[in-house]
Design a protein around this motif. Structure first.
Motif, PDB file in Angstrom:
ATOM      1  N   VAL A 169     -51.098  15.889 -35.533  1.00  0.00           N
ATOM      2  CA  VAL A 169     -50.979  16.503 -34.210  1.00  0.00           C
ATOM      3  C   VAL A 169     -50.258  15.584 -33.226  1.00  0.00           C
ATOM      4  N   SER A 170     -50.371  14.275 -33.426  1.00  0.00           N
ATOM      5  CA  SER A 170     -49.592  13.348 -32.597  1.00  0.00           C
ATOM      6  C   SER A 170     -48.103  13.607 -32.786  1.00  0.00           C
ATOM      7  N   GLY A 171     -47.708  13.845 -34.041  1.00  0.00           N
ATOM      8  CA  GLY A 171     -46.311  14.154 -34.327  1.00  0.00           C
ATOM      9  C   GLY A 171     -45.873  15.471 -33.716  1.00  0.00           C
ATOM     10  N   GLU A 172     -46.756  16.468 -33.758  1.00  0.00           N
ATOM     11  CA  GLU A 172     -46.435  17.761 -33.169  1.00  0.00           C
ATOM     12  C   GLU A 172     -46.288  17.653 -31.652  1.00  0.00           C
ATOM     13  N   LEU A 173     -47.150  16.849 -31.039  1.00  0.00           N
ATOM     14  CA  LEU A 173     -47.075  16.643 -29.594  1.00  0.00           C
ATOM     15  C   LEU A 173     -45.767  15.940 -29.231  1.00  0.00           C
ATOM     16  N   PHE A 174     -45.398  14.944 -30.029  1.00  0.00           N
ATOM     17  CA  PHE A 174     -44.145  14.213 -29.820  1.00  0.00           C
ATOM     18  C   PHE A 174     -42.952  15.152 -29.971  1.00  0.00           C
ATOM     19  N   LYS A 175     -43.010  15.997 -30.972  1.00  0.00           N
ATOM     20  CA  LYS A 175     -41.942  16.968 -31.240  1.00  0.00           C
ATOM     21  C   LYS A 175     -41.753  17.919 -30.059  1.00  0.00           C
ATOM     22  N   SER A 176     -42.871  18.431 -29.533  1.00  0.00           N
ATOM     23  CA  SER A 176     -42.784  19.395 -28.440  1.00  0.00           C
ATOM     24  C   SER A 176     -42.342  18.733 -27.130  1.00  0.00           C
ATOM     25  N   MET A 177     -42.708  17.465 -26.924  1.00  0.00           N
ATOM     26  CA  MET A 177     -42.359  16.787 -25.675  1.00  0.00           C
ATOM     27  C   MET A 177     -40.926  16.262 -25.669  1.00  0.00           C
ATOM     28  N   THR A 178     -40.371  15.966 -26.853  1.00  0.00           N
ATOM     29  CA  THR A 178     -39.014  15.420 -26.918  1.00  0.00           C
ATOM     30  C   THR A 178     -37.963  16.475 -27.242  1.00  0.00           C
ATOM     31  N   GLY A 179     -38.396  17.551 -27.907  1.00  0.00           N
ATOM     32  CA  GLY A 179     -37.449  18.579 -28.313  1.00  0.00           C
ATOM     33  C   GLY A 179     -36.662  18.217 -29.556  1.00  0.00           C
ATOM     34  N   ILE A 180     -37.077  17.152 -30.249  1.00  0.00           N
ATOM     35  CA  ILE A 180     -36.380  16.746 -31.473  1.00  0.00           C
ATOM     36  C   ILE A 180     -36.768  17.685 -32.612  1.00  0.00           C
ATOM     37  N   ASP A 181     -35.784  18.025 -33.444  1.00  0.00           N
ATOM     38  CA  ASP A 181     -36.026  18.867 -34.612  1.00  0.00           C
ATOM     39  C   ASP A 181     -36.671  18.007 -35.689  1.00  0.00           C
ATOM     40  N   MET A 182     -37.982  18.161 -35.868  1.00  0.00           N
ATOM     41  CA  MET A 182     -38.733  17.323 -36.801  1.00  0.00           C
ATOM     42  C   MET A 182     -39.518  18.185 -37.781  1.00  0.00           C
TER      43      MET A 182
END
Length: 326
Positions: A169-182
């Protein structure tokens, strides 16, 4: 009729008193046989470390052997479900995590257990930030460079020790806050994920600090930030993700001891008291702090209140991020 009602009430009171006395007697004699502490992930991570420390302490204090039973899978749900369905006698415990006891209920469409109703809270053991680590071949030297790299090059992969973990979920939060395609790549445990991260088969991971900090100090992985609101005492040189350009980013992992629901309170209290005594010792405190874990030793009631707040917090994060269990 009044005599009948009085007799019924008296009988109920006697039964209640007898039950209380029996529970007190059970607690006094507890434990009288080996105990089992279930770890819902593979060996080597923070839950496993905590379980083995507690096992040694219980054996020393009570003279009973303690079996550490690793039951990984389904983001910790397999091991937690095993304990939820075990006898409520205090002999089977689980080192629950922020995933198994607060995140998974929102992430999984169907849960095999109820995170609250199926457990008796014992004590919050410790908290730790996650640490964003990348393979040394990643050219970014800090978080801002990494975000720019991600936006420029596009697709990245982030590993986790399983769907529903704070690592995921830390990764998902990072993904949503940065907009990076992960793309999320879930593993059955961090022991399986780390080799792929070291080998460059995945780009990054938000690992628990006790697991990855030694690899960072050895120069095998590069740390870009910690997920707590403040820098970690075990690694004050690593900046927080919030101060590095993502204000408001915070995702702290926690580990707690739970027993099956309806475990007699005197037994729960006896276990909690022993854990609290141990975590307050200089030896245990230093060992945990060196690993990046902050010992807590809460009461059962404090753990219950904390779990309730965490369930609400992570339900919102999961909803906002659109994360799902693979």
């Amino acid at each position: 009729m009044f005599r009948k009602l009085f007799s019924t009430a008296a009988l109920a009171a006697i039964t209640l008193a007898a039950g209380h006395a029996a529970a007190q007697a059970d607690a006094k004699n507890f434990p009288s046989k080996p105990l089992r502490i279930v770890v819902t992930f593979t060996p080597g991570g923070a839950p496993d470390i905590l379980a083995r420390m507690l096992g040694e302490r219980f054996t020393a204090a009570w003279g009973q052997p303690v079996v550490i039973d690793n039951k990984p899978g389904a983001g910790g749900n397999i091991g937690s479900d095993f304990v939820a369905k075990s006898a409520p006698d205090g002999y089977t415990l689980v080192v629950g995590t922020v995933g198994t006891h607060s995140i998974n209920g929102a992430l999984y469409s169907k849960m095999p257990y109820d995170m609250v109703k199926d457990f008796s809270p014992v004590t919050l053991l410790a908290t730790t930030p996650n640490i964003l680590v990348v393979n040394n071949d990643v050219p970014a030297k800090n978080l801002q460079e990494f975000i720019q790299l991600g936006k420029k090059e596009g697709k990245m992969t982030f590993a986790s020790s399983g769907s529903g973990t704070s690592i995921h979920v830390s990764g998902e939060l990072f993904k949503s806050m940065t907009g990076i395609d992960m793309t999320h790549v879930p593993y059955k445990g961090r022991a399986v994920a780390i080799p792929d991260l070291l080998g460059g088969r995945v780009t990054m991971m938000f690992d628990n600090m006790p697991s990855s900090l030694p690899l960072v100090k050895e120069g095998k992985l590069r740390a870009l930030g910690v997920t707590s609101s403040k820098r970690a005492a075990a690694a004050p040189e690593i900046p927080t993700i919030a101060e590095s350009g993502l204000p408001g980013f915070e995702a702290v992992s926690w580990f707690a001891l739970f027993a099956p629901a309806n475990t007699p309170k005197p037994i729960v209290d006896k276990i909690q008291a022993e854990v609290a005594r141990y975590l307050k010792t200089a030896d245990a405190s230093k060992k945990l702090m060196d690993l990046g874990l902050e010992p807590v030793a809460s009461t059962p009631e404090e753990l219950a209140a904390y779990q309730k707040s965490e369930i609400a917090k992570w339900a919102k994060v999961v909803k906002d991020s659109g994360a799902k269990a693979e």
